[in-house]
Motif scaffolding. Structure first.
Motif, PDB file in Angstrom:
ATOM      1  N   GLY A 267       0.817  -1.194   0.000  1.00 55.68           N
ATOM      2  CA  GLY A 267       0.000   0.000   0.000  1.00 55.68           C
ATOM      3  C   GLY A 267       0.853   1.246   0.000  1.00 55.68           C
ATOM      4  N   PRO A 268       0.281   2.387   0.402  1.00 62.99           N
ATOM      5  CA  PRO A 268       0.964   3.677   0.281  1.00 62.99           C
ATOM      6  C   PRO A 268       1.936   3.906   1.418  1.00 62.99           C
ATOM      7  N   LEU A 269       2.980   3.065   1.529  1.00 57.96           N
ATOM      8  CA  LEU A 269       3.849   3.111   2.684  1.00 57.96           C
ATOM      9  C   LEU A 269       5.201   3.731   2.386  1.00 57.96           C
ATOM     10  N   PHE A 425      -2.794   8.516   7.568  1.00 58.31           N
ATOM     11  CA  PHE A 425      -4.125   7.948   7.812  1.00 58.31           C
ATOM     12  C   PHE A 425      -4.207   6.489   7.364  1.00 58.31           C
ATOM     13  N   LEU A 426      -3.577   6.156   6.250  1.00 57.24           N
ATOM     14  CA  LEU A 426      -3.715   4.828   5.652  1.00 57.24           C
ATOM     15  C   LEU A 426      -2.610   3.846   6.044  1.00 57.24           C
ATOM     16  N   HIS A 427      -1.563   4.306   6.730  1.00 56.78           N
ATOM     17  CA  HIS A 427      -0.395   3.457   7.007  1.00 56.78           C
ATOM     18  C   HIS A 427      -0.798   2.242   7.844  1.00 56.78           C
ATOM     19  N   ASP A 451      -2.740  -3.913  11.524  1.00 56.04           N
ATOM     20  CA  ASP A 451      -3.488  -2.771  12.059  1.00 56.04           C
ATOM     21  C   ASP A 451      -2.825  -1.465  11.627  1.00 56.04           C
ATOM     22  N   PHE A 452      -3.439  -0.360  12.055  1.00 57.90           N
ATOM     23  CA  PHE A 452      -2.899   0.949  11.750  1.00 57.90           C
ATOM     24  C   PHE A 452      -1.589   1.161  12.503  1.00 57.90           C
ATOM     25  N   THR A 453      -0.554   1.581  11.787  1.00 55.17           N
ATOM     26  CA  THR A 453       0.749   1.771  12.408  1.00 55.17           C
ATOM     27  C   THR A 453       0.719   2.908  13.413  1.00 55.17           C
ATOM     28  N   ARG A 454      -0.193   3.867  13.255  1.00 53.03           N
ATOM     29  CA  ARG A 454      -0.252   4.975  14.205  1.00 53.03           C
ATOM     30  C   ARG A 454      -0.601   4.483  15.607  1.00 53.03           C
ATOM     31  N   ASP A 455      -1.355   3.379  15.731  1.00 55.72           N
ATOM     32  CA  ASP A 455      -1.621   2.810  17.051  1.00 55.72           C
ATOM     33  C   ASP A 455      -0.362   2.179  17.641  1.00 55.72           C
ATOM     34  N   ALA A 513      -9.397   7.016  -2.320  1.00 60.01           N
ATOM     35  CA  ALA A 513      -9.717   6.313  -1.071  1.00 60.01           C
ATOM     36  C   ALA A 513      -9.642   7.259   0.118  1.00 60.01           C
ATOM     37  N   CYS A 514      -8.659   8.133   0.098  1.00 62.52           N
ATOM     38  CA  CYS A 514      -8.473   9.060   1.215  1.00 62.52           C
ATOM     39  C   CYS A 514      -9.536  10.151   1.221  1.00 62.52           C
ATOM     40  N   LEU A 515      -9.753  10.775   0.071  1.00 62.01           N
ATOM     41  CA  LEU A 515     -10.665  11.912   0.000  1.00 62.01           C
ATOM     42  C   LEU A 515     -12.134  11.522   0.098  1.00 62.01           C
ATOM     43  N   THR A 516     -12.454  10.261  -0.113  1.00 66.08           N
ATOM     44  CA  THR A 516     -13.838   9.815   0.032  1.00 66.08           C
ATOM     45  C   THR A 516     -14.067   9.055   1.334  1.00 66.08           C
TER      46      THR A 516
END
Length: 660
Positions: A267-269, A425-427, A451-455, A513-516
């Motif tokens: 993904g967008p990483l 947001f998507l990481h 899971d989300f890397t921010r967590d 995906a992000c903007l919607t």
């Protein structure tokens, strides 16, 4: 993912307790510099009055926060790849955009501004031994290491008419991306070239030089090369950052995934959303930090004898983790309540945060730069009040106490480059050792296997703080990082073209995906898909502009851009023209343009320093070679009526911005 993962409003219900325990249980001493303050403001360097003493500057430049890039003996012996010159020589570090400094009592090795020595000679230093077994076996972790501190990224010099002006807290013009790549190349060439390795070994080992010690040193070198290769591969992008930019959030999130033993998912990483280093005066007064407001200041408590904000402490911890701190995430069967072992210097971080709260924004120095046209500035103020003041609060340069509620502009409405906010947001990562743990140690939904890397970042930062402050408890920590919701909840994107003109289908899909997503439709204060608008005091000293450094001067910022991140399907973008923001310009020069307010944008061959040395520059390009917009480099947004200004009004507004 379960329904409990809908986090949009969950954090509102979190409470804080154990404050009384902390207030009574944590005292503590004051961090003192071992060496005397150096004479910074000498030899032609003009220091502005920003509320700091000479001793404050020395502490800012030379206090370790626990960053550990290389063993100090290695750094001093390391040669550039393909050359025998020292890697940390002034010439090389200046070419990378870092500020050289003279050797002094506080800086005996003559390290550049922001490069510091960290030392822990107890067994607490033996960290990440699964990753670095030979390094730990040789007790190398207990020897001095070279690292970086905040001043490497938040100190800058401006050059004008033979004078050099130091701006504390201003964004650096360093090229961090090239710095990391060249460090790795230097290490690899040392391992591959026998003559270079022999010189390296003789310098590092000295009187301990022997066959066994050389073998051990080579094994340790291989470990460091493997680790740095892993991090650079995780952050790889074909997009060059150039001077003055870094995808800090991408680097931090990928580092967290690596130390947890997992790996980023597809993904967008890639770290392909570089941002300007923000200026950091008045940060203690702001309720949200970082360009996308993802970190928050939440609660002041007495810690080590000083009031400090827990949110700021965890935010700073995450940043030090991103720039080379060692941290060991304990196995999943072990409790997180005792925290994680790390190289962090929590008490020093608290001390530096207190000092930063006393940093004033710089005032335009009329005795060094051309005087302000105050009549024009007065007319510009009226324009500012109608065009800008609703988002950018008025704050005096010496106002260090007024709380600042930062307005957040949703990316869907702002129109600027979206990828810093969207990538964060998507990481998404394999959780590794973070699986089953709670982001705030005793709070929050447990982290899934993916899971989300921010967590995971939240868990690592909170755990590291607890691990270095034995009397801190996990229940103190509230939702310091604004977490947002899940991108799985999306609206239809039909009828719109996302990133019009961009030919990369993956980037267009990410943008849609992000903007919607559900978060993109929330008000700015409730979404992490937004960018902040802070007070503009000292803005004259912080070029280039916009969060991604895509506009070179304040004057250029007041021009329109034909770019848009989303348009109705079938609509085409206008081509950039002479009345638009520059489509390309050079960065890297410190020569100041006091008229447009920014740095010189001339290519390197046209720039020569006062000492005769040619300045290296990097060409920032908004459009690629095929004419399509470059995601990450959009210069759109922040055009709230300023495109309708007359030429005279633009100059008047620029003149007023000099006075802030």
């Amino acid at each position: 993912m379960t329904g409990s993962r809908q986090w949009i409003n969950n954090w509102r219900g979190l409470t804080i307790f154990a404050v009384a325990f902390l207030a009574s249980g944590l005292g503590g001493g004051k961090i003192e510099m071992a060496a005397q303050a150096q004479e910074t403001c000498a030899a032609g360097l003009v220091c502005l009055d920003q509320g700091w003493s000479e001793r404050d500057r020395t502490k800012w430049y030379r206090t370790s926060q626990g960053s550990r890039l290389l063993p100090l003996s290695w750094a001093l012996a390391l040669e550039e790849a393909g050359r025998e010159s020292p890697f940390f020589a002034d010439e090389n570090m200046r070419a990378l955009g870092y500020l050289p400094a003279q050797a002094s009592a506080a800086n005996p090795h003559g390290l550049p501004i922001g490069f510091v020595v960290d030392e822990e000679n107890s067994n607490r230093a033996d960290i990440m031994c699964e990753t670095f077994p030979e390094t730990c076996n040789g007790f190398l972790m207990r020897k001095p290491w070279l690292g970086m501190t905040c001043s490497a990224c938040h100190t800058n010099d401006i050059e004008y008419d033979g004078s050099r002006i130091r701006i504390e807290g201003a964004p650096t013009l360093a090229d961090f991306q090239s710095f990391l790549e060249r460090i790795l190349a230097a290490l690899e060439s040392t391992a591959a070239d026998e003559a270079k390795f022999d010189r390296f070994a003789r310098s590092v080992l000295g009187a301990e030089l022997s066959v066994p010690s050389r073998v051990a040193l080579r094994a340790q070198l291989v470990e460091q090369i493997a680790w740095q290769t892993r991090l650079i591969d995780a952050n790889h992008t074909d997009l060059r950052y150039g001077y003055g930019r870094l995808d800090a959030q991408g680097h931090i999130l990928n580092k967290v995934a690596a130390v947890g033993g997992g790996a980023p998912m597809s993904g967008p990483l890639a770290s392909d959303a570089p941002a300007s280093y923000p200026h950091i005066w008045n940060t203690a007064q702001q309720d949200k930090i970082q360009w996308n407001g993802i970190a928050r200041n939440i609660l002041n408590i007495p810690l080590f004898g000083k009031n400090t904000d827990i949110g700021a402490l965890v935010r700073n911890t995450s940043e030090v983790i991103g720039v080379f701190a060692h941290i060991e995430i304990s196995p999943r069967w072990m409790t997180t309540l005792l925290g994680y072992k790390s190289s962090l210097r929590v008490e020093r971080m608290v001390d530096l945060e207190q000092q930063l709260a006393r940093l004033q924004s710089p005032r335009w120095p009329e005795d060094v730069l051309p005087p302000i046209d105050w009549d024009s500035a007065e007319r510009g103020r009226a324009l500012f009040e109608t065009q800008c003041a609703r988002c950018h609060a008025d704050l005096a340069s010496d106002d260090l106490t007024t709380p600042i509620k930062v307005p957040m502009q949703p990316i869907r409405e702002g129109g600027t480059d979206i990828f810093l906010a969207c990538n964060t947001f998507l990481h998404w990562s394999n959780a590794g050792k973070f699986e089953g743990r709670r982001p705030f140690v005793v709070k929050g939904d447990r982290i899934d296997s993916e899971d989300f890397t921010r967590d995971m970042l939240t868990n690592a930062a909170v755990g590291a703080v607890i691990g270095r402050s034995d009397e801190l408890v996990g229940s103190l920590f509230d939702d310091i990082f604004r977490r947002g919701g899940s991108p799985e909840s999306r609206e239809s994107g039909a009828g719109f073209d996302y990133l019009p003109g961009v030919t990369d289908p993956v980037k267009k899909e990410i943008a849609q995906a992000c903007l919607t997503s559900q978060d993109a439709g929330l008000p700015g204060d409730e979404s992490i898909l937004a960018y902040k608008a802070r007070p503009l005091n000292g803005i004259w000293a912080t070029a280039p502009y916009l969060h991604n450094g895509s506009v070179p001067t304040l004057y250029d910022l007041l021009l329109p851009s034909p770019l848009r991140v989303v348009v109705p399907a079938g609509e085409t973008l206008a081509a950039p023209g002479p009345g638009n923001r520059p489509a390309s310009f050079h960065v890297g020069s410190r020569v100041f343009d006091p008229t447009k307010v920014g740095f010189s944008t001339q290519p390197a061959e046209l720039l020569v320093r006062s000492d005769g040395e040619v300045v290296e520059t990097f060409e920032f390009k908004v459009y690629g070679g095929d004419g399509s917009p470059v995601p990450g480099n959009y210069n759109s947004g922040h055009d709230y009526g300023t495109d309708a200004l007359s030429e005279q009004q633009r100059w008047e507004l620029v003149e007023y911005l000099k006075t802030l």
